[in-house]
Design an enzyme around this catalytic site. Structure first.
Site, PDB file in Angstrom:
ATOM      1  N   GLY A   1      19.036  37.269  77.733  1.00 40.43           N
ATOM      2  CA  GLY A   1      19.511  38.626  77.479  1.00 40.43           C
ATOM      3  C   GLY A   1      20.062  39.307  78.720  1.00 40.43           C
TER       4      GLY A   1
ATOM      5  N   ASN B   1      19.609  33.894  69.555  1.00 43.63           N
ATOM      6  CA  ASN B   1      19.992  34.392  70.888  1.00 43.63           C
ATOM      7  C   ASN B   1      21.323  35.140  70.858  1.00 43.63           C
ATOM      8  OD1 ASN B   1      19.009  31.213  72.340  1.00 43.63           O
ATOM      9  ND2 ASN B   1      17.750  33.008  71.977  1.00 43.63           N
ATOM     10  N   LEU B   2      22.161  34.814  69.866  1.00 42.85           N
ATOM     11  CA  LEU B   2      23.571  35.225  69.932  1.00 42.85           C
ATOM     12  C   LEU B   2      23.758  36.733  69.750  1.00 42.85           C
ATOM     13  CD1 LEU B   2      25.175  32.278  67.940  1.00 42.85           C
ATOM     14  CD2 LEU B   2      24.902  32.508  70.405  1.00 42.85           C
TER      15      LEU B   2
ATOM     16  N   LYS C   1      21.338  25.981  77.550  1.00 45.92           N
ATOM     17  CA  LYS C   1      21.894  27.276  77.955  1.00 45.92           C
ATOM     18  C   LYS C   1      22.543  27.206  79.331  1.00 45.92           C
ATOM     19  CE  LYS C   1      18.847  30.503  75.549  1.00 45.92           C
ATOM     20  NZ  LYS C   1      17.905  31.626  75.718  1.00 45.92           N
TER      21      LYS C   1
ATOM     22  N   CYS D   1       9.875  40.562  73.757  1.00 47.67           N
ATOM     23  CA  CYS D   1      11.028  40.854  72.905  1.00 47.67           C
ATOM     24  C   CYS D   1      11.023  39.956  71.671  1.00 47.67           C
ATOM     25  CB  CYS D   1      12.325  40.670  73.677  1.00 47.67           C
ATOM     26  SG  CYS D   1      12.589  41.954  74.908  1.00 47.67           S
TER      27      CYS D   1
ATOM     28  N   CYS E   1      -0.361  35.529  62.513  1.00 46.66           N
ATOM     29  CA  CYS E   1       0.659  36.465  63.013  1.00 46.66           C
ATOM     30  C   CYS E   1       1.925  35.666  63.225  1.00 46.66           C
ATOM     31  CB  CYS E   1       0.185  37.153  64.294  1.00 46.66           C
ATOM     32  SG  CYS E   1      -0.112  36.026  65.664  1.00 46.66           S
TER      33      CYS E   1
END
Ligand SMILES: [Zn+2]
Length: 406
Positions: free
Chosen positions: A50, A79-80, A95, A211, A364
């Site tokens: 990010g 991710n995009l 990446k 995030c 979770c």
């Protein structure tokens, strides 16, 4: 706090370079000499995610001569939404390679060095060595402390940034310059704090969601990543007043920037007068993946998603509780689960919703929050409660790939 330029100017700019960087060259503060400093600069960007995406793109466009990329991960579709250095056709590719190609497309005059590995205590010095400045785009506390400590020991300043939902922060940690060979640099950084001066202890495990768990507004990455590059350019060329000893806080919803003063802590464990951290430490255990209570509760009370599938198929006394938030539940879920967010366990209101004659199973997203809730439940007398290791992520990967992941 003003800091002298970190980099000496290169001898020349070529005709191509003068053409390319002309909008920099006609700013009096940058000029030929500032651009020559950028050409000579070596900047390492940690993470091509990010923050790393916009940071790498603008560092490349600005003409930073050597750019290092530390990244071990592969591009995922999720991710995009924010990692704009990668495109659709990069999904599944490393990446670091995808980022390198984008950088070379933006500016072929930049030399790119790929470090395609996960940063750890064994390789961090070798990777950092030789760079003038680091731009930290990491997303977890263990790596942040490792970057801070290693950069300090090597005498390399770094630009730090962090993002979550609509909130971002940035600062420049230059305490490492006090370890510089250059007395002028040592003097300039006399009062510069490090990350530990501001955050001596990591937050308790499970308290600060990542995030991946809490989400992030894509464009926030550009706001903070570009501030990081702004500060990097100032540090490399000696322009202006960088964020040394200052913390920038950005609220995208209120559209508000605030700047707080951050003082050097004379008792800092790393850069203080009586430092106790004198070499790299075990950052995973310093930050803890889960709290001690959660780890104790989960020991012997963790089941796999395959075990869960079998229980759900064979038994009718299973009470499956999803402790995530509503927005996560709207994306994917394990069939038969009841949503009771973790907060309801923390305030106690969840307990009356649990049947006493059934086997309680918690899950979770990945197993961290459910382990924390398991500790609460065991404390409340639900001694046979269990939780699902790997959470709904493991369920989607191993049992039901038809559902989306996040
Ligand atoms: Zn410190």
């Amino acid at each position: 706090m003003s800091i002298p330029a970190l980099v000496e100017p290169a001898a020349e700019l070529t005709v191509d370079e003068v053409r390319r960087y002309s909008r920099h060259l006609i700013i009096p503060d940058v000029g030929m000499i500032g651009q020559k400093r950028l050409k000579n600069a070596k900047v390492l960007v940690i993470g091509a995610g990010g923050l790393g995406s916009p940071a790498l793109m603008y560092l490349a466009a600005a003409g930073v001569g050597t750019i290092g990329i530390v990244e071990f991960d592969e591009v995922d579709e999720s991710n995009l939404q924010r990692q704009i250095i990668h495109g659709q056709s990069d999904v599944g590719r490393p990446k670091a390679i995808s980022a390198k190609e984008s950088v070379e497309e933006i500016n072929p005059l930049v030399k790119v060095v790929v470090h395609g590995e996960r940063l750890d205590n064994d390789n961090v010095y070798a990777i950092f060595e030789g760079y003038d400045l680091i731009v930290d785009g990491t997303d977890n506390f263990a790596t942040r402390y490792m970057v801070n400590d290693a950069a300090y020991f090597l005498g390399i300043p770094y630009v730090w940034g962090s993002i979550y939902r609509f909130d971002g922060q940035a600062s420049v940690y230059a305490a490492g310059l006090r370890n510089s060979d250059d007395p002028v640099m040592r003097e300039a950084a006399a009062e510069a704090p490090c990350y530990r001066c501001l955050y001596p202890e990591p937050p308790p495990p499970g308290m600060v969601p990542s995030c991946a768990e809490g989400g992030v507004l894509g464009v926030l990455c550009a706001s903070i990543g570009s501030i990081q590059v702004n500060e990097a350019i100032k540090m490399l060329t000696g322009m202006g007043d960088p964020l040394v000893g200052k913390l920038m806080i950005y609220d995208a919803l209120e559209m508000e920037y605030r700047k707080l003063k951050v003082r050097r802590d004379p008792n800092c464990a790393l850069c203080g007068e009586n430092a106790t951290v004198t070499e790299l430490i075990d950052y995973e255990s310093f930050c803890g993946a889960v709290s001690e209570e959660a780890a104790d509760a989960a020991a012997g009370s963790t089941i796999s998603v395959h075990q869960l599938k079998q229980w759900l198929d064979d038994r009718d006394d299973i009470f499956l509780v999803d402790v995530r938030e509503q927005v996560e539940w709207d994306i994917n879920r394990i069939p038969g689960a009841t949503l009771i967010p973790k907060g309801d366990f923390l305030n106690g209101s969840a307990l009356e919703k649990l049947p006493s004659d059934k086997q309680v199973v918690l899950h979770c997203k990945s197993g961290v929050r459910s382990a924390e809730v398991l500790a609460i439940l065991k404390g409340a007398g639900f001694s046979d409660a269990v939780h699902v290791g790997g959470g709904v992520v493991a369920w989607v990967n191993q049992i039901d790939p038809s559902q989306p992941s996040y």
